[in-house]
Design a protein around this motif. Structure first.
Motif, PDB file in Angstrom:
ATOM      1  N   THR A  65      -2.410  -8.016  -1.102  1.00 48.02           N
ATOM      2  CA  THR A  65      -1.380  -7.711  -1.785  1.00 48.02           C
ATOM      3  C   THR A  65      -1.605  -6.272  -2.537  1.00 48.02           C
ATOM      4  O   THR A  65      -2.761  -5.694  -2.804  1.00 48.02           O
ATOM      5  N   PRO A  66      -0.509  -5.276  -2.478  1.00 50.21           N
ATOM      6  CA  PRO A  66      -0.590  -3.926  -3.214  1.00 50.21           C
ATOM      7  C   PRO A  66      -1.093  -4.183  -4.628  1.00 50.21           C
ATOM      8  O   PRO A  66      -0.758  -4.875  -5.149  1.00 50.21           O
ATOM      9  N   PRO A  67      -2.108  -3.226  -5.134  1.00 48.21           N
ATOM     10  CA  PRO A  67      -2.535  -3.182  -6.357  1.00 48.21           C
ATOM     11  C   PRO A  67      -1.437  -2.741  -7.419  1.00 48.21           C
ATOM     12  O   PRO A  67      -0.334  -2.147  -7.033  1.00 48.21           O
ATOM     13  N   ILE A 188      -8.295  -0.925   3.730  1.00 46.81           N
ATOM     14  CA  ILE A 188      -6.923  -1.052   4.082  1.00 46.81           C
ATOM     15  C   ILE A 188      -6.070  -0.538   3.258  1.00 46.81           C
ATOM     16  O   ILE A 188      -5.074   0.061   3.271  1.00 46.81           O
ATOM     17  N   LEU A 189      -6.226  -1.231   2.090  1.00 45.88           N
ATOM     18  CA  LEU A 189      -5.168  -0.816   0.921  1.00 45.88           C
ATOM     19  C   LEU A 189      -5.326   0.613   0.323  1.00 45.88           C
ATOM     20  O   LEU A 189      -4.196   1.223   0.091  1.00 45.88           O
ATOM     21  N   THR A 190      -6.493   1.105   0.398  1.00 46.08           N
ATOM     22  CA  THR A 190      -6.825   2.381  -0.019  1.00 46.08           C
ATOM     23  C   THR A 190      -6.047   3.396   1.184  1.00 46.08           C
ATOM     24  O   THR A 190      -5.298   4.361   0.616  1.00 46.08           O
ATOM     25  N   ALA A 191      -6.171   3.250   2.448  1.00 48.71           N
ATOM     26  CA  ALA A 191      -5.650   3.917   3.435  1.00 48.71           C
ATOM     27  C   ALA A 191      -4.162   3.872   3.183  1.00 48.71           C
ATOM     28  O   ALA A 191      -3.164   4.779   3.421  1.00 48.71           O
ATOM     29  N   ALA A 192      -3.375   2.518   2.963  1.00 49.12           N
ATOM     30  CA  ALA A 192      -1.930   2.323   2.974  1.00 49.12           C
ATOM     31  C   ALA A 192      -1.364   3.168   1.794  1.00 49.12           C
ATOM     32  O   ALA A 192      -0.179   3.469   1.931  1.00 49.12           O
TER      33      ALA A 192
END
Length: 307
Positions: A65-67, A188-192
């Motif tokens: 989930t997005p931070p 993955i979340l960092t890249a997104a």
């Protein structure tokens, strides 16, 4: 405070670095196709915008989930500006006025800038004499492999400075991106998050400066190239990028800019029946020698200790 990384890369890190160089080497082909029908900033905007969609789909499928923390999104915004908006725009503008070969050589100065920036800002990535020799040797290999473009007129200096500024921006991006490991954000979340922030900047900017008229006229080949550029050379590439950044550090990671030209040429040999010249073999040899010096394990132990 940053967490320590390993100055010496293992087999996994070298494999990921090679894979990243192939993905980014392939981006030259995709851009070469797309630029025939689309203006530069529009290509950059589509690249980061579609990459963001692809990465969020992957994240949601994996249950991520997005931070929500504002400081994390502020970090995404800063990383997007430093690592995408500034260098992408400078490189695209620079390549409208100078040869792609010269641009690739100038972009390959990224590890040189990274060694300096990381030495100044990161306590666990201090430069050693052996690593500096390796970076310079690898850069010489890139120059030999690609060759300086022959021209009766000297290349204009301002576009060349733009490419060098992009390389410096990449160096700061690699160092700044180390903080995502301490923030506990998965690659993955960092890249997104990074490409989302970049897209929020580039999409309105491209529409304002270039309009949307060219999109309707773009053909199937152009859209295929854009999808390849976004999903493979950006989405997948940045997942690998941030995973490597967390384990191998900024200095080791940005060696990829030495490998990208080699990967692009080798892809042409393997899939386009292009021939590899003696000069290009010599350049590959210098790049391999430089990378081995940076890694250090194949060199005499006493040299590593002296460095």
């Amino acid at each position: 405070m940053t967490t320590a990384i390993s100055p010496t890369m293992g087999v996994r890190e070298w494999t990921l670095l090679l894979g990243l160089s192939i993905l980014w080497g392939g981006s030259f082909f995709f851009v070469g196709v797309a630029v025939q029908e689309l203006p530069p900033l529009t290509i950059v905007a589509l690249r980061v915008g579609l990459a963001a969609v692809g990465l969020w789909v992957i994240a949601l499928v994996l249950g991520l989930t997005p931070p929500r923390a504002p400081r994390v999104w502020l970090a995404f915004l800063c990383m997007g500006i430093i690592n995408n908006v500034i260098p992408f725009s400078l490189i695209v503008w620079g390549q409208t006025q100078i040869a792609s070969g010269l641009a690739s050589i100038l972009n390959a100065t990224t590890p040189l800038f990274t060694v300096v920036v990381a030495t100044c800002l990161l306590s666990d990535e201090r430069a050693t004499p052996l690593k500096l020799v390796g970076v310079i040797t690898g850069f010489c290999g890139v120059v030999v492999m690609i060759g300086l473009p022959a021209s009766a007129q000297p290349a204009p200096w301002l576009p060349q400075l733009a490419i060098l500024a992009a390389a410096l921006s990449y160096a700061f991006g690699g160092v700044y991106g180390r903080r995502f490991k301490t923030l506990g954000v998965p690659p993955i979340l960092t890249a997104a998050g990074q490409v989302t922030a970049s897209g929020l900047i580039m999409l309105p900017l491209a529409f304002w400066l270039e309009g949307a008229g060219a999109l309707a006229a773009a053909g199937t080949g152009t859209w295929s190239a854009i999808l390849g550029l976004a999903l493979f050379s950006t989405s997948l590439a940045y997942i690998i990028y941030f995973r490597l950044l967390a384990t191998a550090g900024a200095t080791n990671l940005l060696l990829v800019t030495l490998l990208v030209p080699a990967s692009a040429i080798l892809l042409g040999v393997l899939f386009l029946n292009e021939a590899l010249s003696v000069t290009q073999f010599a350049g590959l040899g210098l790049i391999a020698l430089g990378l081995s010096a940076i890694d250090g394990r194949l060199w005499p132990r006493r040299l590593a200790l002296r460095s």
